[in-house]
Design an enzyme around this catalytic site. Sequence first.
Site, PDB file in Angstrom:
ATOM      1  CE  LYS A   1     -10.540  15.595   2.704  1.00  0.00           C
ATOM      2  NZ  LYS A   1     -11.164  14.733   1.717  1.00  0.00           N
ATOM      3  N   GLY A   2      -4.744  12.849   4.603  1.00  0.00           N
ATOM      4  CA  GLY A   2      -3.523  12.483   5.317  1.00  0.00           C
ATOM      5  C   GLY A   2      -2.818  11.293   4.689  1.00  0.00           C
ATOM      6  CB  CYS A   3      -3.754   8.563   2.521  1.00  0.00           C
ATOM      7  SG  CYS A   3      -4.188   7.446   3.843  1.00  0.00           S
ATOM      8  CD  GLN A   4       3.568   9.815  -0.703  1.00  0.00           C
ATOM      9  OE1 GLN A   4       3.848   8.797  -0.081  1.00  0.00           O
ATOM     10  NE2 GLN A   4       4.471  10.550  -1.313  1.00  0.00           N
ATOM     11  CB  SER A   5      -1.678   6.253  -2.126  1.00  0.00           C
ATOM     12  OG  SER A   5      -1.815   5.661  -0.866  1.00  0.00           O
TER      13      SER A   5
END
Length: 138
Positions: A48-52
Amino acid sequence: MTDKIQEDIIEEFSIFDEWLDKYDYLIELSDTLPAIADEHRTDNYVIKGCQSRVWVDARLEDGKVYFAADSDAIITKGIIALLIRVMNGRTPQEIIDLDLYFIDAIGLGENLSPTRSNGLVAMIKQMKMYALAFNAKA
C-alpha cells in the site's frame, strides 16, 4: 557502520554521472529480481502506498529472511531489486536495525518523483514489517 553490500551499490552507481544513466542501470537491475510465486501476486502481498503495483513476499529460513518481489513498473522493479539485495539473507533484527544509507548516497531519494519516493518508503516499511513479524514469532 558501513555495509559491504551497500558500499558495492554506491560504487556501482558512482560510475554514472547522469541520472538518466542511473535509471537505465535500475532498469537493468530489474532483471535480477528474485521471482515471486504466482500465488503471491495477489492483493494480500501488494504494498500500500505505491503508485505502481508492487508485490513483496518474505520467508524465514534458518533464522534469516529472504524476499521475493515483482512490480508492474520497471524502475520500481529495479528499486525493489536493490532493497532485496541489501536486506536478503539477514536476520530479522539486522533488517529492523538496518540503516539504508545507500539510498541517499546514490542520490535515489532526491531523484525520484514524490510518488515514487512515497513508494520507496512504503516498500522499506513493508520489508521491515516482515522482519518485525518474524522477530515476534521467534
